[in-house]
Design a protein around this motif. Structure first.
Motif, PDB file in Angstrom:
ATOM      1  N   ALA A  62       0.777  -1.605   0.043  1.00  0.00           N
ATOM      2  CA  ALA A  62      -0.214   0.257  -0.508  1.00  0.00           C
ATOM      3  C   ALA A  62       1.023   1.499   0.067  1.00  0.00           C
ATOM      4  O   ALA A  62       0.803   2.688  -0.787  1.00  0.00           O
ATOM      5  N   SER A  67      -0.052   5.804  -1.303  1.00  0.00           N
ATOM      6  CA  SER A  67      -1.394   5.526   0.068  1.00  0.00           C
ATOM      7  C   SER A  67      -0.672   6.940   0.950  1.00  0.00           C
ATOM      8  O   SER A  67       0.722   7.065   1.180  1.00  0.00           O
ATOM      9  N   THR A  68      -1.930   7.523   0.777  1.00  0.00           N
ATOM     10  CA  THR A  68      -1.526   8.470   2.179  1.00  0.00           C
ATOM     11  C   THR A  68      -2.755   8.239   3.372  1.00  0.00           C
ATOM     12  O   THR A  68      -2.475   8.907   3.963  1.00  0.00           O
ATOM     13  N   SER A  69      -2.986   7.369   3.586  1.00  0.00           N
ATOM     14  CA  SER A  69      -4.244   7.053   4.391  1.00  0.00           C
ATOM     15  C   SER A  69      -4.368   5.192   4.032  1.00  0.00           C
ATOM     16  O   SER A  69      -4.406   5.055   3.082  1.00  0.00           O
ATOM     17  N   LEU A  70      -4.578   4.912   5.497  1.00  0.00           N
ATOM     18  CA  LEU A  70      -4.326   3.397   5.447  1.00  0.00           C
ATOM     19  C   LEU A  70      -4.844   3.106   6.918  1.00  0.00           C
ATOM     20  O   LEU A  70      -4.962   3.557   7.962  1.00  0.00           O
ATOM     21  N   THR A  85      -7.141  -0.583   3.842  1.00  0.00           N
ATOM     22  CA  THR A  85      -7.788  -0.588   2.909  1.00  0.00           C
ATOM     23  C   THR A  85      -7.132   1.268   2.278  1.00  0.00           C
ATOM     24  O   THR A  85      -6.583   1.822   3.647  1.00  0.00           O
ATOM     25  N   ASP A  86      -6.526   1.452   0.990  1.00  0.00           N
ATOM     26  CA  ASP A  86      -5.151   2.280   1.244  1.00  0.00           C
ATOM     27  C   ASP A  86      -6.307   3.421  -0.429  1.00  0.00           C
ATOM     28  O   ASP A  86      -7.292   2.758  -0.564  1.00  0.00           O
ATOM     29  N   ASN A  87      -5.562   4.476  -0.080  1.00  0.00           N
ATOM     30  CA  ASN A  87      -6.205   5.220  -1.416  1.00  0.00           C
ATOM     31  C   ASN A  87      -4.912   5.898  -2.083  1.00  0.00           C
ATOM     32  O   ASN A  87      -4.281   7.127  -2.596  1.00  0.00           O
ATOM     33  N   GLY A  88      -4.258   4.627  -2.604  1.00  0.00           N
ATOM     34  CA  GLY A  88      -3.521   4.935  -3.704  1.00  0.00           C
ATOM     35  C   GLY A  88      -3.556   5.393  -5.232  1.00  0.00           C
ATOM     36  O   GLY A  88      -4.407   5.438  -5.568  1.00  0.00           O
ATOM     37  N   THR A 140     -10.028  -2.485  -6.242  1.00  0.00           N
ATOM     38  CA  THR A 140      -9.938  -1.630  -6.502  1.00  0.00           C
ATOM     39  C   THR A 140      -9.437  -0.488  -7.881  1.00  0.00           C
ATOM     40  O   THR A 140     -10.937  -0.728  -8.739  1.00  0.00           O
ATOM     41  N   GLY A 177      -8.088   3.757  -5.606  1.00  0.00           N
ATOM     42  CA  GLY A 177      -7.214   3.180  -4.127  1.00  0.00           C
ATOM     43  C   GLY A 177      -7.672   1.235  -4.511  1.00  0.00           C
ATOM     44  O   GLY A 177      -8.590   1.130  -5.165  1.00  0.00           O
ATOM     45  N   VAL A 220       2.186   9.613   6.303  1.00  0.00           N
ATOM     46  CA  VAL A 220       0.511   8.819   5.939  1.00  0.00           C
ATOM     47  C   VAL A 220      -0.403   7.850   7.350  1.00  0.00           C
ATOM     48  O   VAL A 220       0.762   8.106   8.124  1.00  0.00           O
TER      49      VAL A 220
END
Length: 726
Positions: A62, A67-70, A85-88, A140, A177, A220
């Motif tokens: 991730a 990603s900046t949020s996991l 869950t990520d926002n990559g 995704t 993501g 992150v």
């Protein structure tokens, strides 16, 4: 005839190596290629040993995806469900068909690329391994895609969601993501699954892994929660600094004692930076977070060197907290030496470790030498008049803090705080008997109990209910009163019957209800030390029902207006049996969380120990146990913990002691029981030398304590003129 008499050799007899006939019968074993499914499961078992290893691979993927949020979600320690869950950047739909095949990767094309690899993952084995031992679902969406795509995998291949359906990815709603869901981990490896003893242990490992990457991955955001819980175990904002991340994961006790260090050397192609605790902090076991080229690893050599460095600064058996981020030229590192990439090899290891430890040693020494110790003459009237500096390390601190050439401003005497630990207390002004101290107590009485220490490691409490109760205490904090307690000077006990004591804060004198203060303090101790209490053992053990009977009969005898006098309304035997059954039924939980040990036969073996140097009034033990029945909500986790800790704090509050005679003649004439003298001495000693020092160190004074628990008696600044000639 002899041949007919031959019988088979008994079962269990080893076959001899020189038995040629048997060797000829069996023949050499043929070499066969393993089935591909067996190969994949063996490889998966090397990569994914436990749920935390699967999580580590998913976190690294991730972060590699920008990603900046996991967000991490786990159920049954990750064995039943593990979701990240990520926002990559997401995964392109065309790549989803080979996503879980072995050795499919976007980060490596030829073997030589290993010498310059800078990403977390690179071999393309993580998702493939997971898909062979779990039910894997990937959802995704890329930025360019109009919708998200969801696919299920089994054995590295796309699999239909339901029998008879197509295995191709299905369009679905979703955000940019990737969300990877791992269900029923090790479902087809029953031996491995049975090896996990406790889901809570596996969840703690997950929390530890998320905490490590939360500290290291700047920019992150991380969150981790247990399935079904309303709160999160970890919640880190993307903008949080490294110091803030350490504070949230490991607490203020670590963060308040951190020093920053850094080292670099172009000759060895490395740069290192991190945070480590100073000599004011130490624990029983080293906490070491090592990241080499942004990958969490373990290194026994680095750990031994750091512990050796701290050995000259910390007490015996004291260990530090250290976070180390080490960047090494990729051409000098071999990351492909361990299936899980947990260990790495790099060149010039000894020189790099030595450089890092020398920098940490210099920082520790600098902090140590910067400490100043102020000295002051105990003779009245000599403060600020001595021209000879005191010998020793404090002489350097005798320099005036004012700038050169400026005359220091002399403070008004009515603003000075006249407190000193060697000055007389209130108790020294009361009349004393010939052989006894004030209030008929022997002067040399020492009631300090004996303690036995154990090697049991402290347990980190991650229960959401306990964290919420701690948050409630912090939200109710009265900042002004907390500061007064943190800097107060104890003056003396005023009234033992009303449990009043005096303390000075700044230039003001306060009257404190130490009974209410102790009630709040012991409740907070119960929350902060949850699961780590000591024990007070009874030898021999007490009969639980007999102890409960004492309290029940007392309640019935002292009931107001005869409300409980009717046997139909209050039956002692029924009440005792009901409460005893409740406690015996929950004895395992009481033992694990509160160290209240009860045998299955109903014997009271031990009660919690909250405070060294003080023994709670055992006369209150029957009432404490009886109140655990109606005053604790056993059906709700948070309500249960809060109710039990409130009752435990009430049990620990010092009892109200009867007033003593006011003059020496009455004191000598009164027949004072020896037991009362001993208890009075113990309580008075605890109030002065245990409770108030503890209030100073860790009490969070609440708003309810401010209302009626503390009263301002006088402002010494306003009374200065009255006492200025004394």
């Amino acid at each position: 005839m002899d041949e007919a008499m031959d019988i088979d050799s008994p079962r269990g007899v080893k076959r001899k190596a020189d038995d040629e006939s048997l060797v000829e019968e069996a023949g050499p074993r043929r070499i066969q290629a393993l089935d591909q499914d067996v190969v994949n499961k063996i490889a998966a078992g090397e990569i994914i040993v436990a749920p935390v290893h699967a999580l580590k691979e998913l976190i690294e993927n991730a972060v590699d995806a920008g990603s900046t949020s996991l967000e991490v979600l786990a159920k049954d320690g990750g064995l039943k469900l593990l979701q990240i869950t990520d926002n990559g950047h997401g995964i392109d739909k065309d790549d989803m068909s080979i996503l879980c095949e072995r050795f499919t990767t976007s980060k490596l094309k030829k073997f030589e690329d290993l010498h310059s690899i800078n990403t977390y993952g690179f071999r393309g084995e993580a998702l493939a391994s997971i898909s062979h031992i779990a039910h894997l679902t990937v959802t995704t969406k890329t930025k360019a895609s109009n919708c998200a795509w969801r696919a299920k995998y089994d054995g590295g291949k796309l699999a239909p969601a339901k029998p008879g359906q197509s295995a191709d990815p299905k369009p679905t709603a979703g955000r940019n993501g990737t969300q990877i869901t791992v269900e029923d981990l090790f479902y087809n490896v029953p031996t491995r699954r049975r090896a996990f003893r406790s889901p809570s242990d596996e969840y703690n490992k997950i929390i530890d892994m998320v905490g490590r990457y939360s500290i290291h991955c700047q920019g992150v955001a991380f969150s981790c929660k247990k399935h079904g819980d309303s709160g999160t175990s970890i919640a880190i904002q993307a903008a949080a600094t490294t110091m803030d991340r350490i504070r949230q994961i490991h607490g203020s006790s670590v963060a308040n004692e951190l020093i920053e260090y850094a080292a670099a050397d172009d000759r060895y192609g490395f740069s290192a930076k991190g945070w480590a605790t100073n000599a004011n902090y130490h624990i029983k076991k080293t906490t070491l977070l090592i990241f080499i080229n942004n990958r969490a690893v373990e290194s026994s050599n680095i750990k031994k060197a750091i512990e050796q460095t701290y050995s000259t600064f910390l007490p015996k058996n004291g260990h530090p907290f250290v976070y180390l981020s080490l960047e090494i030229d990729p051409q000098r590192v071999d990351v492909n030496v361990h299936p899980t990439k947990r260990e790495v090899n790099f060149l010039n290891e000894d020189e790099i470790i030595q450089a890092i430890c020398e920098n940490i040693r210099d920082k520790l020494a600098a902090v140590d030498t910067s400490r100043t110790f102020m000295t002051q003459s105990l003779l009245p009237g000599t403060i600020g008049t001595s021209s000879t500096p005191q010998p020793g390390p404090s002489s350097s601190s005798a320099k005036t803090p004012t700038a050169k050439g400026k005359t220091p401003v002399r403070p008004y005497e009515n603003n000075l705080i006249r407190t000193d630990s060697s000055m007389r207390k209130i108790t020294s002004m009361f009349p004393t008997a010939s052989k006894e101290g004030a209030f008929g107590m022997p002067d040399d009485m020492d009631t300090e109990p004996e303690y036995q220490l154990t090697d049991r490691e402290p347990i980190t409490c991650r229960l959401t209910s306990v964290r919420e109760l701690r948050t409630a205490v912090r939200d109710d904090m009265h900042h002004g009163l907390t500061e007064i307690f943190a800097s107060h000077t104890f003056v003396g006990i005023v009234d033992e019957r009303r449990r009043l004591a005096a303390m000075q804060g700044g230039v003001k004198l306060y009257l404190v209800d130490y009974g209410r203060a102790c009630l709040e303090y012991f409740y907070q101790v119960g929350l902060t030390d949850f699961g780590n209490f000591g024990t007070i053992k009874f030898q021999p053990a007490l009969d639980l029902r007999e102890v409960l009977s004492i309290a029940a009969e007392h309640e019935k005898a002292t009931a107001a207006d005869g409300e409980l006098a009717d046997d139909d309304d209050f039956n002692v035997e029924e009440v005792v049996e009901m409460v005893a059954d409740q406690l015996i039924e929950r004895r395992e939980m009481l033992q694990e969380y509160f160290r209240l040990e009860i045998s299955p036969a109903g014997e009271l073996i031990s009660v919690p120990l909250l405070c060294k140097g003080y023994t709670p009034p055992m006369a209150k033990l029957p009432q404490f146990l009886l109140r655990l029945g109606p005053h604790v909500d056993w059906t709700d986790e948070q309500g249960c913990f809060e109710g039990f800790l409130r009752e435990l704090a009430r049990f620990y509050v010092p009892e109200q002691l009867p007033s003593m005679p006011g003059n020496t003649e009455q004191l000598e004439a009164e027949d004072i029981p020896e037991e009362l003298k001993v208890r009075r001495a113990h309580v008075r000693r605890a109030v002065e030398h245990v409770f108030f020092p503890a209030f100073k160190a860790r009490l969070v004074a609440t708003k309810s304590l401010m209302n009626g628990g503390v009263l301002e008696l006088a402002d010494l600044k306003g009374l200065y003129r009255v006492f200025e000639r004394c």
